[in-house]
Design an enzyme around this catalytic site. Structure first.
Site, PDB file in Angstrom:
ATOM      1  N   GLU A  31       0.974  -1.133   0.072  1.00  0.00           N
ATOM      2  CA  GLU A  31       0.053   0.148  -0.025  1.00  0.00           C
ATOM      3  C   GLU A  31       0.903   1.087  -0.060  1.00  0.00           C
ATOM      4  O   GLU A  31       1.544   1.273   0.735  1.00  0.00           O
ATOM      5  CB  GLU A  31      -1.018   0.406   1.259  1.00  0.00           C
ATOM      6  CG  GLU A  31      -1.807   1.222   1.356  1.00  0.00           C
ATOM      7  CD  GLU A  31      -2.478   1.432   2.361  1.00  0.00           C
ATOM      8  OE1 GLU A  31      -2.307   0.858   3.633  1.00  0.00           O
ATOM      9  OE2 GLU A  31      -3.579   2.251   2.589  1.00  0.00           O
ATOM     10  N   ARG A 258       6.839 -12.495   8.585  1.00  0.00           N
ATOM     11  CA  ARG A 258       7.409 -11.035   8.215  1.00  0.00           C
ATOM     12  C   ARG A 258       8.691 -10.874   8.893  1.00  0.00           C
ATOM     13  O   ARG A 258       9.275 -11.468   9.918  1.00  0.00           O
ATOM     14  CB  ARG A 258       6.714  -9.932   8.524  1.00  0.00           C
ATOM     15  CG  ARG A 258       6.605  -9.736  10.072  1.00  0.00           C
ATOM     16  CD  ARG A 258       5.727  -8.474  10.284  1.00  0.00           C
ATOM     17  NE  ARG A 258       5.631  -7.617   9.398  1.00  0.00           N
ATOM     18  CZ  ARG A 258       4.483  -6.794   9.177  1.00  0.00           C
ATOM     19  NH1 ARG A 258       3.328  -7.185  10.116  1.00  0.00           N
ATOM     20  NH2 ARG A 258       4.303  -5.920   8.164  1.00  0.00           N
ATOM     21  N   LYS A 268       5.617   1.219  10.798  1.00  0.00           N
ATOM     22  CA  LYS A 268       5.377   2.558  10.214  1.00  0.00           C
ATOM     23  C   LYS A 268       5.036   3.491  11.001  1.00  0.00           C
ATOM     24  O   LYS A 268       5.706   4.811  11.056  1.00  0.00           O
ATOM     25  CB  LYS A 268       3.916   2.623   9.426  1.00  0.00           C
ATOM     26  CG  LYS A 268       4.227   2.996   7.774  1.00  0.00           C
ATOM     27  CD  LYS A 268       3.098   2.442   7.067  1.00  0.00           C
ATOM     28  CE  LYS A 268       3.398   1.223   6.448  1.00  0.00           C
ATOM     29  NZ  LYS A 268       2.306   0.542   5.647  1.00  0.00           N
TER      30      LYS A 268
END
Length: 750
Positions: A31, A258, A268
């Site tokens: 994204e 991950r 983030k």
RNA sequence: UGGGGUAUCGCCAAGCGGUAAGGCACUAGUUUUUGGUACUGGUAUUCGGGGGUUCGAAUCCCUCUACCCCAUCCA
């Protein structure tokens, strides 16, 4: 290339082999709402890497379904990251927003099928109605709307007739599903916001769960690889594609863990905090784990890729040690970059017996690096050496310059300390030394032995440069907050002295500063007036380590943590009765009896088989183990084999027609095909071989072929017995009687 | 608390019933005009714990434990 395959590649390979797909087609679907970091690099390496390895294709797709968080600057950063890592995406960059019209049509189709409805409750109600992890949810009254009404409402949502939050489109699945994600997930929401690409064209935007699977399908993706947290979403992924009954082939989703690296943060939010809090200079601060940060620091794309390759791909949540990354960049740069000399903390040395000036030829690369190139190195009476490289009272094992110990100036002469000059405070300000004329590098006839060669620069010709020393950003292995920030993560040295060729000739942008580490000419702040170098990573330093290790931490004994067993749920009355019967009458061991008694299907299967063959223990064992597995694996489905067949199998086992090993093999066949065990044995000729005269020569041959292992075995490695037995069994196709083989092997190896 | 996952060396990670791969880190030594590199060795009698099945189990069965994910109109 001998590296073992990861589970994703194994899946891809199987799918290709079976013809499920003609070609692999993956995608990297970020994204565009933040700057890419090393976690993205892992995903890029996986998706593009797999496509490359199997001659397939990989798309770069911006998953831009939420206009309020996304921005074009991020799509550029993402494109840069992929390019920098050396990959090319198939065709042009894709955008989920390109599919908005198609996605809308699919949604309409779902509504027509009665599989989606417009809901109009507010967020709070929505939460209430969803239930909890232990309680079922319930549908809102709007779920009863007719298809026509839904169609009308949905179109008006699209036309912008409603305000944000007034309505949503939901899938009609199951409000009581144990998987919370399946409780009528949202498909579309109203958002009157400007999208970075479609502007104000749309008033509704699809949700991830609806858009992602269909985007994959539209692009012809075969393997949709994502991280673990989407495991629960896979059910919706499948639901959407299946209920739409799309033309095959369709993509399937697989999840991997991950990346997490110790001493760094990756989210983030936390990264943003660092930038906004001014703890770092920006997204491309060399201490940041962002792609831009690593790039600015001087990491090579190759090193990042090797790192991703080395850490592997698996499903276990794990935390990789930064030292693995540091190894990768050191290893990469070692064979690539020129060595030069730079003094970070200068100490003046005057060579009292040297009055000339000369230029020495100095190779940029050590002998073990197969690259060529050299520069002129000015040498003169006044030079600078590293302050660390002189010690008046040297610790034990010190190899550098001391009043008693001479040292070589790299590429030049050997010098000896004559006098130490100090200021009023007792700080050393200068060394007076003498050089040994016969010791010139390359033509040394002096016969003087030194323990090390140190770096230096000629005082007059050296250039002043700024050097930025970076250390890890956090002191804590798993940083929680800004309090864990390492206050010394950046040290700026304004007056480092570097040999002139680096500045005037610019042989490269990355260097090894001899004995210090790898450095990178900062791409932004470097200028000819004030050259700036970033420290990429230090060299391994076994001397520094040795010095620090003085207070050797006591070996923590770390007793194995005692595990306390939790309570086992009590048996029901009937189960208990069964258990008692099994243990008392049938002489089953309690473990097997327990397994059987607690599972209705197992116990009834067992009783069935028992009625056909009176061999309670053998039957119980196979039911409690093998049958239990089949039941587990084919949950819900009926078994292909019967109790009678199992009884037959056990009978063969009982009269030693077949070995237990073969029995497993036969059982598996039977479970797969439903064939009679007797037939399987006959057709494949699986009857057990117990004849020693047949087995003995086979063992002899194996012994003859493996002298090493025989020696090891005789030396006391008794584990190897299994190796020989295994070999013999393999040679006979598993038919040899393992007990006989065991005995024979043991006897022969004695 | 329901569901979905995961547990193999200090850190990653192979392994899929027959000798516990490999990398990083650590460590000892050899080479070295970088205390770098390279090279050679050493590092898990044991696979989260406990049982069971088997001639043989990290691998199959039972059970317990720990950790991660899911109740955003985020992705």
């Amino acid at each position: 290339m001998s590296k073992s395959k990861d589970f994703l590649r194994t899946i891809v390979e199987e799918d290709l082999k079976s013809g499920k797909y003609q070609e692999v087609h993956t995608r990297f679907p970020p994204e565009p709402n933040g700057f890419p970091h090393i976690g993205h690099a892992k995903s890029i390496a996986i998706n593009f890497g797999i496509a490359r390895d199997y001659q397939g294709r990989c798309n770069l797709r911006m998953d831009d379904t939420n206009p309020t968080t996304e921005d074009t600057k991020y799509v550029e950063a993402l494109k840069d990251a992929v390019k920098w890592l050396g990959f090319e995406w198939d065709d042009s960059v894709r955008f989920t927003s390109d599919y908005f019209p198609k996605l809308y049509d699919y949604a309409v189709e779902l509504i027509k099928m009665g599989k989606a409805y417009v809901d109009s409750i507010n967020e709070e109600e929505m939460r209430e109605y969803r239930g909890t992890v232990t309680e079922a949810g319930k549908r809102s009254k709007y779920a009863e709307r007719s298809v026509e009404e839904n169609l009308d409402l949905f179109e008006r949502m699209k036309n912008g007739e409603f305000k944000d939050g007034e309505h949503v489109l939901r899938a009609r699945i199951d409000m009581s599903a144990a998987n919370m994600q399946m409780r009528d997930p949202l498909l579309y929401r109203i958002r009157h916001a400007k999208h970075h690409r479609t502007g104000n064209e749309w008033s509704i935007y699809p949700m991830y769960d609806f858009a992602h699977c269909l985007s994959d399908y539209i692009e012809g993706i075969t393997h949709s690889l994502c991280t673990l947290e989407f495991e629960n979403n896979r059910a919706i992924y499948d639901w959407v594609l299946d209920t739409l009954e799309l033309d095959p082939p369709r993509p399937y989703q697989y999840e991997f863990a991950r990346l997490a690296v110790n001493y760094t943060v990756m989210s983030k939010r936390k990264l943003l905090e660092l930038v906004e809090g001014g703890q770092v200079s920006g997204w491309d601060d060399p201490r940041m784990p962002t792609i831009a940060g690593y790039k600015r620091r001087g990491y090579t794309p190759e090193s990042i890729l090797t790192f991703c390759d080395q850490i592997g791909i698996a499903k276990a949540n794990s935390m990789v040690d930064v030292s693995q990354l540091e190894f990768c960049i050191r290893d990469d740069l070692n064979t690539k970059v020129p060595r030069v000399m730079c003094v970070l903390d200068p100490l003046k040395v005057t060579i009292t017996n040297y009055d000339e000036k000369e230029e020495l030829d100095a190779s940029y690369y050590p002998d073990d690096v197969p690259k060529e190139g050299f520069r002129k190195l000015p040498f003169s009476r006044e030079i600078y050496i590293e302050r660390d490289d002189f010690s008046q009272t040297p610790p034990k094992g010190y190899f550098r310059l001391t009043p008693e110990q001479p040292v070589r100036l790299k590429h030049a002469y050997i010098i000896s300390c004559e006098e130490v000059i100090k200021d009023a405070n007792g700080n050393i300000t200068e060394i007076k030394a003498v050089y040994h004329p016969a010791s010139k590098s390359g033509s040394d006839t002096s016969g003087i032995k030194v323990k090390s060669a140190i770096h230096w620069v000629s005082a007059k010709e050296a250039k002043t440069v700024e050097v930025r020393l970076y250390d890890r950003l956090f002191t804590n292995e798993v940083p929680e907050s800004v309090e864990d920030i390492n206050p010394d993560s950046l040290k700026i040295i304004k007056n480092a002295l570097i040999e002139p060729a680096v500045i005037t000739d610019k042989p490269d942008e990355r260097f090894q500063f001899e004995r210090q580490g790898y450095f990178y000419a900062d791409p932004i702040d470097y200028s000819d007036e004030t050259p700036v170098f970033n420290k990429i990573v230090g060299l391994k330093d076994s001397w520094g380590k040795k010095k620090k290790k003085a207070p050797k931490s006591e070996h923590k004994p770390q007793a194995k943590k005692e595990q306390i067993d939790g309570e086992v749920a009590p048996m029901s009355e009937s189960e208990q009765a069964l258990f008692d019967k099994y243990t008392a009458e049938l002489k089953l061991n309690s473990e097997v009896a327990n397994t059987l008694a607690r599972d209705k299907r197992l116990s009834s299967f067992y009783e069935d088989a028992l009625s056909m063959l009176n061999s309670p223990v053998a039957l119980a064992n196979i039911v409690a183990n093998e049958v239990a597995r089949e039941l587990k694996e084919n949950e819900g489905e009926t078994l292909k084999f019967t109790a009678k067949q199992v009884a037959k199998l056990v009978k063969m086992l009982d009269n030693e027609t077949i070995s237990s090993k073969i029995a497993k093999q036969v059982f598996e066949e039977m479970a797969k095909s439903g064939e009679e065990p007797t037939q399987i044995v006959e057709a494949k000729g699986l009857i057990q071989i117990s004849d020693t005269s047949v087995i003995a020569p086979i063992i002899d041959e194996i012994i003859a072929k493996n002298p090493d292992n025989v020696a090891k075995f005789k030396a006391g490695n008794t584990k190897l017995l299994g190796f020989f037995v295994g070999q013999a069994l393999k040679a006979t196709g598993g038919k040899a009687n393992p007990k006989v083989v065991n005995e024979l092997v043991a006897k022969k190896l004695k």
